[in-house]
Design a protein around this motif. Structure first.
Motif: not given
Length: 247
Positions: A33-38, A44-51, A115-116, A141-142
């Motif tokens: 669910q977390i990966i799907n949300f991401r 993607d974003s070059d300016y965001c940090f996701l936790v 994985d995350m 970002t990937l």
């Protein structure tokens, strides 16, 4: 989260710290669910940090235990690191990334964390002393690049702001060699200080005069330092009667 992401993507001079929603299920189901949300909601974003994940703390207002998004804690760790160290020092790991209290909503195993992390999702892990530790330095970002880490992106934002301040003093000055040398020396002194504090491996500066348009053109190339995301440990059993030397 999408609104905050759009602000960061539009400005391009800040980093947004975003937490995932609180999902339910097994650890495997929560991970998916977390990966799907991401991937499908945020992108993607070059300016965001996701936790991801939440911590359980006592709310003095409601007088009960509640789950709190960890994005705010990551911001606190980042500010503390910026204040006590510098912008290119990681705020993750046991040295600077430990929260002294709090119980995680779920405790991911190492494969789940890895994985995350490959998807640009950072995690908290349990500390042996009952604290929790930030594990991750990835921007959301990937795309692999020199700016896909929080430390290098944070450093670029910092250098951009500081170099803009330095260059501001030359506006309306004569576009001659004296002004050119003055700003070049100021920039080199600033970048050398970043290098001395382990932010850069190397850098180069070139200032040219565009006489036709009465302006100075500043070109800077730099090589950032990186923090270690992974540690590989190899064990070699050489037997009981012999010893080998590894060169």
């Amino acid at each position: 989260p999408t609104y905050v992401k759009n602000i960061a993507d539009t400005r391009k001079d800040i980093i947004a710290f975003i937490g995932t929603p609180k999902f339910e299920g097994t650890i495997s189901e929560i991970k998916e669910q977390i990966i799907n949300f991401r991937l499908n909601t945020l992108g993607d974003s070059d300016y965001c940090f996701l936790v991801c994940n939440y911590k359980k703390i006592y709310n003095n207002t409601s007088k009960k235990y509640e789950y709190c998004n960890l994005a705010g804690d990551v911001v606190g760790l980042r500010v503390k690191t910026d204040t006590e160290y510098n912008r290119w020092t990681s705020s993750a790991g046991e040295t600077r990334g430990t929260l002294l209290n709090g119980q995680l909503d779920f405790y991911p195993n190492r494969k789940t964390i890895d994985d995350m992390y490959l998807k640009g999702i950072n995690s908290f892990i349990k500390d042996p002393s009952n604290g929790i530790i930030l594990f991750g330095n990835r921007i959301m970002t990937l795309i692999s690049s020199s700016l896909d880490r929080l430390t290098t992106r944070n450093m670029l934002n910092y250098m951009s702001r500081e170099l803009e301040k330095i260059s501001r003093y030359t506006i309306f000055e004569l576009a001659d060699n004296f002004t050119k040398n003055k700003i070049e020396n100021s920039i080199n002194n600033f970048l050398q200080n970043v290098k001395n504090t382990k932010g850069l491996i190397n850098f180069g500066t070139r200032v040219t005069i565009d006489s036709a348009n009465n302006k100075l053109i500043i070109n800077i190339i730099y090589q950032p330092n990186y923090v270690a995301d992974l540690i590989q440990i190899n064990f070699i059993n050489s037997g009981t009667n012999s010893f080998i030397t590894i060169s």
